[in-house]
Enzyme design. Structure first.
Site, PDB file in Angstrom:
ATOM      1  N   SER A  37       0.723  -0.857   0.190  1.00 17.60           N
ATOM      2  CA  SER A  37      -0.087  -0.239   0.102  1.00 17.60           C
ATOM      3  C   SER A  37       0.635   1.223  -0.099  1.00 17.60           C
ATOM      4  O   SER A  37       1.014   2.510  -0.247  1.00 17.60           O
ATOM      5  CB  SER A  37      -0.750  -0.310   1.071  1.00 17.60           C
ATOM      6  OG  SER A  37      -0.525   0.000   2.655  1.00 17.60           O
ATOM      7  N   ASP A  84       1.472  -0.816   7.599  1.00 17.86           N
ATOM      8  CA  ASP A  84       2.724  -0.839   7.663  1.00 17.86           C
ATOM      9  C   ASP A  84       3.335  -0.642   6.376  1.00 17.86           C
ATOM     10  O   ASP A  84       2.549   0.083   5.149  1.00 17.86           O
ATOM     11  CB  ASP A  84       3.245  -2.648   7.696  1.00 17.86           C
ATOM     12  CG  ASP A  84       3.028  -3.158   6.497  1.00 17.86           C
ATOM     13  OD1 ASP A  84       1.593  -2.944   5.472  1.00 17.86           O
ATOM     14  OD2 ASP A  84       2.446  -4.431   6.174  1.00 17.86           O
ATOM     15  N   ASP A 136       5.923  -2.232   3.303  1.00 16.26           N
ATOM     16  CA  ASP A 136       6.509  -3.436   3.152  1.00 16.26           C
ATOM     17  C   ASP A 136       7.419  -3.104   2.012  1.00 16.26           C
ATOM     18  O   ASP A 136       7.381  -2.277   1.441  1.00 16.26           O
ATOM     19  CB  ASP A 136       5.039  -4.078   2.472  1.00 16.26           C
ATOM     20  CG  ASP A 136       3.708  -4.404   3.021  1.00 16.26           C
ATOM     21  OD1 ASP A 136       3.868  -5.481   3.362  1.00 16.26           O
ATOM     22  OD2 ASP A 136       3.211  -3.649   2.546  1.00 16.26           O
ATOM     23  N   ASP A 153       7.914  -4.654   7.488  1.00 13.78           N
ATOM     24  CA  ASP A 153       8.378  -6.150   6.304  1.00 13.78           C
ATOM     25  C   ASP A 153       9.667  -5.453   5.727  1.00 13.78           C
ATOM     26  O   ASP A 153       9.315  -4.752   4.547  1.00 13.78           O
ATOM     27  CB  ASP A 153       6.706  -6.215   5.857  1.00 13.78           C
ATOM     28  CG  ASP A 153       5.818  -6.588   6.649  1.00 13.78           C
ATOM     29  OD1 ASP A 153       5.776  -6.536   8.047  1.00 13.78           O
ATOM     30  OD2 ASP A 153       4.764  -6.786   6.464  1.00 13.78           O
ATOM     31  N   LYS A 182     -11.059   0.188   0.386  1.00 15.51           N
ATOM     32  CA  LYS A 182     -10.333  -0.279   2.015  1.00 15.51           C
ATOM     33  C   LYS A 182     -10.974   0.152   3.087  1.00 15.51           C
ATOM     34  O   LYS A 182     -10.848  -1.084   4.087  1.00 15.51           O
ATOM     35  CB  LYS A 182      -8.506   0.412   1.965  1.00 15.51           C
ATOM     36  CG  LYS A 182      -8.014  -0.809   0.186  1.00 15.51           C
ATOM     37  CD  LYS A 182      -6.674  -0.038   0.213  1.00 15.51           C
ATOM     38  CE  LYS A 182      -5.053  -0.623   1.530  1.00 15.51           C
ATOM     39  NZ  LYS A 182      -4.205  -1.222   1.679  1.00 15.51           N
ATOM     40  N   TYR A 199     -11.587  -7.591   5.971  1.00 19.04           N
ATOM     41  CA  TYR A 199      -9.839  -7.143   5.238  1.00 19.04           C
ATOM     42  C   TYR A 199      -9.063  -8.179   5.959  1.00 19.04           C
ATOM     43  O   TYR A 199      -8.599  -7.959   6.856  1.00 19.04           O
ATOM     44  CB  TYR A 199      -9.645  -5.347   5.369  1.00 19.04           C
ATOM     45  CG  TYR A 199      -8.232  -5.331   4.635  1.00 19.04           C
ATOM     46  CD1 TYR A 199      -8.459  -4.104   3.702  1.00 19.04           C
ATOM     47  CD2 TYR A 199      -7.111  -5.762   5.142  1.00 19.04           C
ATOM     48  CE1 TYR A 199      -7.473  -3.753   2.991  1.00 19.04           C
ATOM     49  CE2 TYR A 199      -6.114  -4.608   4.709  1.00 19.04           C
ATOM     50  CZ  TYR A 199      -6.416  -4.263   3.419  1.00 19.04           C
ATOM     51  OH  TYR A 199      -5.121  -3.347   2.668  1.00 19.04           O
TER      52      TYR A 199
HETATM   53  N1  LIG Z   1      -2.370 -13.714  -0.841  1.00 22.50           N
HETATM   54  C1  LIG Z   1      -1.123 -13.189  -1.628  1.00 22.50           C
HETATM   55  N2  LIG Z   1      -0.553 -12.720  -3.023  1.00 22.50           N
HETATM   56  C2  LIG Z   1      -0.059 -12.153  -3.742  1.00 22.50           C
HETATM   57  N3  LIG Z   1       0.405 -11.237  -2.930  1.00 22.50           N
HETATM   58  C3  LIG Z   1       0.932 -10.666  -1.501  1.00 22.50           C
HETATM   59  C4  LIG Z   1      -0.723 -11.898  -1.042  1.00 22.50           C
HETATM   60  N4  LIG Z   1      -0.520 -11.118   0.104  1.00 22.50           N
HETATM   61  C5  LIG Z   1       0.268 -10.330   0.202  1.00 22.50           C
HETATM   62  N5  LIG Z   1       0.516 -10.079  -0.925  1.00 22.50           N
HETATM   63  C6  LIG Z   1       2.279  -9.270  -1.253  1.00 22.50           C
HETATM   64  O1  LIG Z   1       2.476  -8.870   0.116  1.00 22.50           O
HETATM   65  C7  LIG Z   1       1.758  -7.009  -0.264  1.00 22.50           C
HETATM   66  C8  LIG Z   1       1.562  -6.299   1.095  1.00 22.50           C
HETATM   67  O2  LIG Z   1       0.850  -7.061   1.775  1.00 22.50           O
HETATM   68  P1  LIG Z   1       0.038  -6.029   2.368  1.00 22.50           P
HETATM   69  O3  LIG Z   1      -0.667  -7.867   3.616  1.00 22.50           O
HETATM   70  O4  LIG Z   1       1.098  -5.432   3.674  1.00 22.50           O
HETATM   71  O5  LIG Z   1      -1.185  -5.194   2.282  1.00 22.50           O
HETATM   72  P2  LIG Z   1      -1.431  -4.486   1.775  1.00 22.50           P
HETATM   73  O6  LIG Z   1      -1.462  -3.916  -0.003  1.00 22.50           O
HETATM   74  O7  LIG Z   1       0.625  -3.442   1.545  1.00 22.50           O
HETATM   75  O8  LIG Z   1      -2.032  -3.447   2.510  1.00 22.50           O
HETATM   76  P3  LIG Z   1      -1.995  -3.003   3.552  1.00 22.50           P
HETATM   77  O9  LIG Z   1      -2.577  -1.705   4.027  1.00 22.50           O
HETATM   78  O10 LIG Z   1      -3.461  -3.772   4.811  1.00 22.50           O
HETATM   79  O11 LIG Z   1      -0.841  -2.800   4.701  1.00 22.50           O
HETATM   80  C9  LIG Z   1       1.295  -6.615  -1.126  1.00 22.50           C
HETATM   81  O12 LIG Z   1       0.336  -5.597  -1.297  1.00 22.50           O
HETATM   82  C10 LIG Z   1       1.455  -7.724  -1.829  1.00 22.50           C
HETATM   83  O13 LIG Z   1       1.977  -7.317  -3.528  1.00 22.50           O
HETATM   84 MG   LIG Z   2       2.716  -6.089   5.330  1.00 20.43          MG
HETATM   85 MG   LIG Z   3       1.404  -2.731   3.604  1.00 19.56          MG
END
Ligand SMILES: Nc1ncnc2c1ncn2[C@@H]1O[C@H](COP(=O)(O)OP(=O)(O)OP(=O)(O)O)[C@@H](O)[C@H]1O
Ligand SMILES: [Mg+2]
Ligand SMILES: [Mg+2]
Length: 624
Positions: A93, A104, A106, A158, A219, A228
């Site tokens: 995100s 977080d 990433d 992360d 979201k 979510y």
């Molecule tokens: N099930 C999945 N399949 C493929 N990629 C995934 C999956 N889960 C996580 N990812 C990858 O890891 C990234 C980070 O996951 P995360 O759970 O932090 O979600 P996010 O899109 O960053 O949303 P948030 O704002 O909740 O953190 C995702 O954007 C994606 O690229």
């Molecule tokens: Mg994450």
């Molecule tokens: Mg994230």
């Protein structure tokens, strides 16, 4: 004189748009109001937090480079490898520009070929440990995508790792070229995927600005509806992003308010299990044949046929982001999408405000029956180690409950709670660090009583078995305890403030999802349920019923179906759905485009087999 032709407009996605209409004044005004509502609901972080994130990333990027330099000089003390580089990428995100306050970041640490994964979990981990800005540091080495988790100056981070088959990783290194994946270990390929997916997503939407605002709205809605979480079988950030991107492709000139409405329109009537794709899948990759095995393909891999809502990531190797979705979570997701569509219709017709879409729904007004899952850890550190492991297993418990023929729905609430007391659980530690999850249960009308001992014991055995092989889990001192709780007894477990949050749930028209033929018996060991004829009382106004003073839950998980579920059902008038199946009658918008344009055909069956030419009858996944 030859007239200069305007360049053809790019087509985003695997089909033509449903409508390329330009926004009307009303759409622009509605978008303004939408943004105000998002701001009011804290969907944006403060300037201060943005600056702090920037600083954190600068520091960690510096750490990565320093670490790569140290590893290089330790491994090649006599060689003149002056610029091994190393680089920190962001994805998720944060990269998409849709993160909220507290989300977080990433990140992916990319290193040249002489830096091993063991260095990442060894010397890099040690460097982080010594950094005074770092807290809650822990390695998750055994997961599908191994990573290090930490707080850096309070920001949740992360860090994944990828080792490229290159001598150096310069500052201008890009990750988009598929050939970079050649000869990499599979953990690196999976780790690179997040960055490659984020890059692709941004390339595949007609307007990043509209995509971001729409995604923020979706979201926020999903979080406040408790749907979510990828680990628990709902959708995670990436899945919501893909769905919003697909909506943007189908309405390339629309502004966010329209896109939010269209999002609900499209996906509440999607012909699942047709996959959602943002671009054509690359079928022939003789150059990297090994990676083709990782591509989602139900023709080749039988397990892919069980994916009931496939939503594919757009970078090679394309994977399904929703493999955790179950019969129950699909039902819950579809009900919420349909309710979201109704709310958007009200907003557009002046009968409601965007706030109604973002309002939190009180989970404890949804069901009369719950399973309460307590995790008691001896220390904070044990809690950190075990929470992710346990959360990733909860969907197996949901799977067992789904297979019980007396249970029509089992709904895990993604929110974690602090218990008021642990007196009702067998905890065994002094001052344990405790977390609670709740699973709402809805019983079949015909169910009278059931015993969940078998499901609970099977789940505990699974935790035991998997815990033995997962790194760090066997050593963690943690006790997991489950018990049945009636709604009226919830007040003994969590605070009344938690019990009263948000508005009461409004029961949607019933949507049923047929069970798979392969599902085996329930294993509950009780007699077949007999019909009950009790009338349903009206739902509570807000919060839950007053707290029962009767002695609390049993430990035998014996559940009596006083009246299946506390709410009156809407009469379910049947009609043919867009996907051709019988579905409950919810009023669907008849889009103007549908009447007038040939492109409207696409709306009748978005991304259907005919259009993508992807799912032929021979390869269609098992219908569930
Ligand atoms: N099930 C999945 N399949 C493929 N990629 C995934 C999956 N889960 C996580 N990812 C990858 O890891 C990234 C980070 O996951 P995360 O759970 O932090 O979600 P996010 O899109 O960053 O949303 P948030 O704002 O909740 O953190 C995702 O954007 C994606 O690229
Ligand atoms: Mg994450
Ligand atoms: Mg994230």
């Amino acid at each position: 004189m030859v007239e200069e032709n305007a360049p053809p407009k790019p087509v985003f996605g695997v089909s033509k748009p449903i409508s390329d209409a330009m926004p009307e004044e009303k759409d622009v005004a509605m978008t303004e109001i939408l943004i105000q509502s998002l701001q009011k609901n804290n969907a944006y972080e403060s300037r201060k937090e943005t600056d702090l994130r920037f600083e954190v990333l600068r520091n960690v990027n510096r750490l990565v480079k320093e670490w790569v330099r140290r590893v290089t000089s330790a491994k090649f003390p006599h060689e003149d490898l002056l610029t091994p580089g190393g680089k920190l990428f962001t994805f998720g995100s944060y990269r998409l520009g849709v993160h909220t306050s507290g989300a977080d970041i990433d990140t992916l640490a990319v290193a040249p070929r002489h830096v091993e994964r063991s260095d990442f979990f060894g010397s890099f981990y040690e460097m982080l440990k010594e950094d005074p800005n770092v807290s809650e540091l822990h390695a998750v080495e055994d997961s599908f995508v191994p990573l290090i988790k930490l707080l850096y100056s309070g920001i949740d981070l992360d860090i994944l790792f990828a080792r490229l088959a290159l001598k150096e990783v310069p500052d201008n290194q890009k990750l988009t070229d598929d050939m970079l994946l050649k000869n990499l270990d599979s953990a690196s390929i999976r780790s690179l995927n997040g960055c490659r997916v984020a890059e692709q997503l941004l390339q595949l939407v007609p307007s990043i600005k509209e995509f971001c605002t729409t995604l923020r709205a979706i979201k926020l809605w999903a979080k406040n509806r408790g749907i979510y979480s990828n680990a628990l079988g709902f959708f995670g950030g990436i899945t919501w992003a893909i769905l919003v991107a697909r909506t943007c492709q189908l309405y390339p000139n629309a502004v966010s308010a329209k896109l939010v409405q269209k999002f609900f329109f499209i996906f509440s009537s999607w012909a699942w299990p047709s996959p959602v794709l943002l671009k054509d899948m690359e079928r022939n990759r003789p150059d990297i044949p090994a990676l083709l095995d990782m591509v989602w393909d139900p023709r080749i891999r039988p397990s892919d046929r069980y994916h009931i809502m496939p939503i594919l990531t757009p970078a090679f190797p394309e994977q399904n982001s929703t493999y955790n979705v179950s019969r129950s979570t699909k039902t819950i997701l579809m009900n919420e999408l349909k309710e979201g569509f109704e709310i958007c219709k009200d907003v557009y017709e002046g009968r409601g405000s965007w706030d109604a879409l973002f309002e939190e729904v009180n989970f404890f007004t949804r069901y009369k029956h719950y399973i309460c899952l307590l995790m008691a850890a001896a220390t904070e550190e044990d809690k950190l180690t075990y929470t992710g492991f346990l959360e990733a297993k909860i969907r197996h418990l949901i799977g067992h409950l789904d297979r019980n023929t007396c249970i029509s729905l089992s709904h895990i609430n993604p929110k974690q709670y602090k218990p008021l007391t642990t007196a009702k659980f067998d905890v065994q530690f002094e001052n344990p660090v405790c977390t609670l999850w709740f699973i709402g249960l809805e019983f079949e009308k015909t169910a009278k009583s059931l015993d969940l001992t078998a499901e609970i014991e099977t789940f505990k055995a699974l935790l035991e078995q998997h815990g033995q092989t997962a790194k760090g889990i066997a050593e963690a001192q943690v006790k997991v305890n489950l018990q049945y709780v009636k709604r009226s007894e919830l007040c003994h477990f969590i605070s009344s403030a938690e019990l009263r949050r948000g508005r009461a749930h409004r029961k949607p028209p019933k949507v049923t999802v047929t069970r798979t033929a392969s599902v085996s018996g329930s294993g509950t060991g009780t007699a077949p349920p007999t019909p009950t004829t009790l009338a349903a009382p009206p739902p509570p106004k807000n919060g839950t019923e007053s707290c029962s003073t009767s002695s609390s839950s049993t430990t035998t998980q014996e559940v009596t179906n006083e009246n299946s579920e506390g709410f009156q059902e809407n009469p379910s008038r049947k009609r043919k759905s867009l996907s051709g199946h019988d579905e409950p009658d919810i009023e669907m918008e008849e889009p103007a485009e549908k009447k007038a344009t040939p492109a409207a055909e696409a709306e009748a069956e978005p991304d259907s087999a005919a259009k993508t030419n992807f799912l032929t009858p021979e390869m269609a996944p098992l219908q569930v």
